[in-house]
Structures are given as structure tokens and as C-alpha cells.
Design a protein around this motif. Structure first.
Motif, mmCIF file in Angstrom:
data_model
loop_
_atom_site.group_PDB
_atom_site.id
_atom_site.type_symbol
_atom_site.label_atom_id
_atom_site.label_comp_id
_atom_site.label_asym_id
_atom_site.label_seq_id
_atom_site.Cartn_x
_atom_site.Cartn_y
_atom_site.Cartn_z
ATOM 1 N N MET A 183 16.850 3.864 -8.120
ATOM 2 C CA MET A 183 15.695 3.370 -8.827
ATOM 3 C C MET A 183 14.503 3.447 -7.874
ATOM 4 S SD MET A 183 15.045 -0.347 -10.535
ATOM 5 C CE MET A 183 16.282 -0.236 -11.776
ATOM 6 N N THR A 184 13.431 4.009 -8.340
ATOM 7 C CA THR A 184 12.251 4.137 -7.486
ATOM 8 C C THR A 184 11.279 3.000 -7.759
ATOM 9 O OG1 THR A 184 11.158 5.544 -9.085
ATOM 10 C CG2 THR A 184 12.474 6.643 -7.416
ATOM 11 N N ASP A 185 10.560 2.646 -6.746
ATOM 12 C CA ASP A 185 9.572 1.579 -6.850
ATOM 13 C C ASP A 185 8.197 2.217 -6.969
ATOM 14 O OD1 ASP A 185 8.333 -0.845 -6.866
ATOM 15 O OD2 ASP A 185 8.399 -1.103 -4.703
ATOM 16 N N HIS A 186 7.500 1.924 -8.043
ATOM 17 C CA HIS A 186 6.173 2.481 -8.275
ATOM 18 C C HIS A 186 5.123 1.446 -7.889
ATOM 19 C CE1 HIS A 186 7.687 6.043 -10.231
ATOM 20 N NE2 HIS A 186 8.476 5.285 -10.981
ATOM 21 N N ALA A 187 4.778 1.426 -6.623
ATOM 22 C CA ALA A 187 3.770 0.493 -6.142
ATOM 23 C C ALA A 187 2.393 1.127 -6.289
ATOM 24 C CB ALA A 187 4.021 0.148 -4.685
ATOM 25 N N THR A 188 1.435 0.312 -6.622
ATOM 26 C CA THR A 188 0.077 0.830 -6.723
ATOM 27 C C THR A 188 -0.480 1.009 -5.311
ATOM 28 O OG1 THR A 188 -0.815 -1.390 -6.877
ATOM 29 C CG2 THR A 188 -0.359 -0.262 -8.948
ATOM 30 N N PRO A 189 -1.212 2.084 -5.071
ATOM 31 C CA PRO A 189 -1.759 2.283 -3.729
ATOM 32 C C PRO A 189 -2.833 1.250 -3.412
ATOM 33 C CG PRO A 189 -2.584 3.951 -5.227
ATOM 34 C CD PRO A 189 -1.563 3.158 -5.981
ATOM 35 N N SER A 190 -2.869 0.844 -2.172
ATOM 36 C CA SER A 190 -3.879 -0.142 -1.781
ATOM 37 C C SER A 190 -5.246 0.529 -1.755
ATOM 38 C CB SER A 190 -3.545 -0.724 -0.409
ATOM 39 O OG SER A 190 -3.521 0.319 0.536
ATOM 40 N N PRO A 191 -6.297 -0.235 -2.036
ATOM 41 C CA PRO A 191 -7.628 0.362 -2.037
ATOM 42 C C PRO A 191 -8.022 0.784 -0.625
ATOM 43 C CG PRO A 191 -7.777 -2.001 -2.322
ATOM 44 C CD PRO A 191 -6.323 -1.644 -2.382
ATOM 45 N N ARG A 192 -8.799 1.847 -0.541
ATOM 46 C CA ARG A 192 -9.249 2.339 0.752
ATOM 47 C C ARG A 192 -10.352 1.439 1.299
ATOM 48 N NH1 ARG A 192 -11.127 8.140 0.585
ATOM 49 N NH2 ARG A 192 -11.439 7.575 2.727
#
Length: 61
Positions: free
Chosen positions: A1-10
Motif C-alpha cells: 500500500m502506498t502512502d500519498h502524502a501531499t508535498p510540503s509547500p516550498r
């Protein structure tokens, strides 16, 4: 199962994430409070984050 984390803002490269600062203008008012002004980063307009660069189609070989 993959974890779809949102990317942190730059973080803004111009202000390193410290987008708003309070600058003392010297002296105090009649009640003894320091007189300050607020200055925002002109690049990120006080948000502390930078826009992600647009990915152009056809740029990859």
C-alpha cells in the motif's frame, strides 16, 4: 500500500519563510509602547511560500 502524502509547500528563497517582520522606528509613544512598522517580503507577498515552477509539456526528452 502506498502512502500519498501531499508535498510540503516550498519555502520562499528570498525570505527563508520569515515573510513578515516588525521593525522598530525608534522611540516610544505616549503610553510607552515601541513604535513599529510591519514589512512583508515583496517576492512572496508575506506568505512565506514560493510558487512551484510550471512544468512545460515537451520539456522532457
Amino acid at each position: 500500500m502506498t502512502d500519498h502524502a501531499t508535498p510540503s509547500p516550498r519555502i520562499c528563497p528570498n525570505c527563508d519563510g520569515f515573510a513578515s517582520v516588525a521593525i522598530t522606528v525608534g522611540g516610544r509613544d505616549r503610553r510607552g509602547h515601541l513604535r513599529t512598522i510591519t514589512a512583508d517580503c515583496p517576492a512572496c507577498k508575506g506568505t512565506g511560500t514560493a510558487q512551484r515552477p510550471a512544468v512545460r509539456e515537451g520539456a522532457r526528452a
